[in-house]
Design a protein around this motif. Structure first.
Motif, PDB file in Angstrom:
ATOM      1  N   ASP A  92       0.939  -1.214  -0.218  1.00  0.00           N
ATOM      2  CA  ASP A  92       0.094  -0.037   0.088  1.00  0.00           C
ATOM      3  C   ASP A  92       0.970   1.315  -0.024  1.00  0.00           C
ATOM      4  O   ASP A  92       1.437   1.494   1.180  1.00  0.00           O
ATOM      5  CB  ASP A  92      -0.939   0.242   1.113  1.00  0.00           C
ATOM      6  N   PHE A  93       1.082   1.836  -1.212  1.00  0.00           N
ATOM      7  CA  PHE A  93       1.863   3.079  -1.185  1.00  0.00           C
ATOM      8  C   PHE A  93       0.865   4.472  -1.288  1.00  0.00           C
ATOM      9  O   PHE A  93       1.428   5.489  -1.742  1.00  0.00           O
ATOM     10  CB  PHE A  93       2.516   2.981  -2.564  1.00  0.00           C
ATOM     11  N   SER A  94      -0.340   4.326  -0.943  1.00  0.00           N
ATOM     12  CA  SER A  94      -1.099   5.480  -0.991  1.00  0.00           C
ATOM     13  C   SER A  94      -0.772   6.615  -0.048  1.00  0.00           C
ATOM     14  O   SER A  94      -1.245   7.719  -0.347  1.00  0.00           O
ATOM     15  CB  SER A  94      -2.448   5.012  -0.725  1.00  0.00           C
ATOM     16  N   THR A  95       0.061   6.343   0.902  1.00  0.00           N
ATOM     17  CA  THR A  95       0.499   7.318   1.824  1.00  0.00           C
ATOM     18  C   THR A  95       1.774   7.899   1.500  1.00  0.00           C
ATOM     19  O   THR A  95       2.505   8.443   2.106  1.00  0.00           O
ATOM     20  CB  THR A  95       0.407   6.968   3.213  1.00  0.00           C
ATOM     21  N   PHE A  96       2.557   7.314   0.184  1.00  0.00           N
ATOM     22  CA  PHE A  96       3.746   7.938   0.029  1.00  0.00           C
ATOM     23  C   PHE A  96       4.082   9.286  -0.149  1.00  0.00           C
ATOM     24  O   PHE A  96       3.297  10.124  -0.844  1.00  0.00           O
ATOM     25  CB  PHE A  96       4.250   7.331  -1.538  1.00  0.00           C
ATOM     26  N   PRO A 139      -1.151  11.469  -8.985  1.00  0.00           N
ATOM     27  CA  PRO A 139      -1.304  10.835  -7.716  1.00  0.00           C
ATOM     28  C   PRO A 139      -0.152   9.980  -6.940  1.00  0.00           C
ATOM     29  O   PRO A 139       0.751   9.711  -7.913  1.00  0.00           O
ATOM     30  CB  PRO A 139      -2.430   9.701  -8.159  1.00  0.00           C
ATOM     31  N   ARG A 198      -3.969   3.178 -13.211  1.00  0.00           N
ATOM     32  CA  ARG A 198      -4.224   4.583 -13.723  1.00  0.00           C
ATOM     33  C   ARG A 198      -4.823   4.626 -14.920  1.00  0.00           C
ATOM     34  O   ARG A 198      -5.687   5.723 -15.375  1.00  0.00           O
ATOM     35  CB  ARG A 198      -2.943   5.193 -13.573  1.00  0.00           C
ATOM     36  N   GLU A 214       0.011  -0.800 -11.309  1.00  0.00           N
ATOM     37  CA  GLU A 214      -0.440   0.716 -11.156  1.00  0.00           C
ATOM     38  C   GLU A 214      -0.743   1.413 -12.399  1.00  0.00           C
ATOM     39  O   GLU A 214      -1.543   2.142 -12.322  1.00  0.00           O
ATOM     40  CB  GLU A 214       0.755   1.408 -10.272  1.00  0.00           C
ATOM     41  N   ARG A 235       0.598   7.174  -5.340  1.00  0.00           N
ATOM     42  CA  ARG A 235       0.742   5.838  -5.418  1.00  0.00           C
ATOM     43  C   ARG A 235       1.790   5.234  -6.534  1.00  0.00           C
ATOM     44  O   ARG A 235       2.586   4.421  -6.202  1.00  0.00           O
ATOM     45  CB  ARG A 235      -0.721   4.955  -5.447  1.00  0.00           C
ATOM     46  N   LEU A 236       1.698   5.748  -7.763  1.00  0.00           N
ATOM     47  CA  LEU A 236       2.456   5.299  -8.666  1.00  0.00           C
ATOM     48  C   LEU A 236       3.791   5.553  -8.577  1.00  0.00           C
ATOM     49  O   LEU A 236       4.832   4.803  -8.829  1.00  0.00           O
ATOM     50  CB  LEU A 236       1.850   5.534 -10.029  1.00  0.00           C
ATOM     51  N   ALA A 256       5.580   5.797  -5.879  1.00  0.00           N
ATOM     52  CA  ALA A 256       6.122   5.151  -4.995  1.00  0.00           C
ATOM     53  C   ALA A 256       7.083   3.928  -5.394  1.00  0.00           C
ATOM     54  O   ALA A 256       7.996   3.831  -4.999  1.00  0.00           O
ATOM     55  CB  ALA A 256       4.998   4.370  -3.853  1.00  0.00           C
ATOM     56  N   TRP A 257       6.420   3.459  -6.597  1.00  0.00           N
ATOM     57  CA  TRP A 257       7.204   2.408  -7.349  1.00  0.00           C
ATOM     58  C   TRP A 257       8.534   3.130  -7.925  1.00  0.00           C
ATOM     59  O   TRP A 257       9.606   2.176  -7.955  1.00  0.00           O
ATOM     60  CB  TRP A 257       6.355   1.820  -8.320  1.00  0.00           C
TER      61      TRP A 257
END
Length: 251
Positions: A3-7, A95, A78, A74, A97-98, A100-101
């Motif tokens: 879960d990278f939503s908080t990156f 955004p 998107r 991801e 999240r992507l 974070a990768w």
């Protein structure tokens, strides 16, 4: 999938440019110093340590597969919600999240620096094509940092292509370390050349303006820096591929 939503790049470790520059300078100095030491002192290969190189290569092979699959997942998500325009002309506020990768990819470049020093310690000799090797590892740190810092347009084309190539390349190194047959060695270099060629095709799509005016795209300056870097690497890798043919003609 993580879960990278908080990156948050601004608070992430190693996000400062000073860290990147200091690491690159220290790396080049250490690599050149180590090579000079090996040149002056005949250091014998360490016996029974090929498994260390194999383990190192396997870690990078699996890690590259993880990043490649995660980024593709991801990207698909998107694209399903936004379409494909962002891929060729990234928005100014994408955004998190992507990216974070892209950050995971950036961090992996620090671990990859061991590619230079492990052969020196274990085999008693520097890596093949030492100049190209050191140039690539030093510059790719800055390139990967720019992916996240500037939310660079086209960076995910480069990320997915590079991690895919690294899956193949490090699998080759894994087999070579264990002295398993690798008759497809030349195809690793060909695959790298194909990677750079595809990046230029993606650039043409971006420059066409079909998916947005170039001035509205995020990280365009970093993108052109990446293009120049890829152009230099393409020429160098073509030279590596042609070198065996030149030697055979001389013989």
């Amino acid at each position: 999938m993580l879960d990278f939503s908080t990156f948050d790049w601004a608070t992430a470790p190693l996000h400062r440019i000073e860290v990147v520059i200091a690491t690159a300078v220290l790396y080049v100095w250490a690599a050149l110093t180590a090579k000079l030491y090996l040149w002056k002192h005949k250091v014998p290969a360490t016996s029974g340590t090929s498994k260390i190189l194999a383990a190192h290569s396997l870690i990078l092979c699996v890690g590259s597969l993880w990043m490649c699959a995660g980024a593709i997942g991801e990207i698909r998500s998107r694209v399903a919600s936004e379409g494909v325009a962002w891929f060729f002309c990234e928005s100014q506020d994408p955004p998190p999240r992507l990216y974070a990768w892209a950050y995971a990819y950036y961090l992996s470049k620090y671990y990859e620096l061991l590619d230079t020093f492990l052969p020196m310690v274990i085999k008693g000799r520097p890596p093949n094509h030492f100049g190209l090797h050191v140039f690539h590892h030093a510059c790719v740190l800055l390139m990967a940092w720019g992916y996240v810092e500037y939310r660079q347009t086209l960076c995910f084309g480069g990320l997915v292509a590079n991690t895919f190539v690294h899956v193949v390349m490090y699998y080759y190194y894994f087999r070579a370390a264990l002295k398993w047959a690798t008759p497809w060695k030349a195809w690793v270099t060909r695959l790298q050349i194909l990677q750079f060629s595809v990046s230029f095709l993606l650039l043409l799509v971006t420059l066409s303006g079909r998916y947005g005016e170039l001035g509205t795209c995020s990280g365009v300056g970093a993108m052109f820096g990446n293009v120049a870097f890829n152009a230099v690497l393409l020429l160098l890798f073509v030279g590596v591929l042609r070198a065996p043919r030149k030697k055979s003609k001389v013989k």
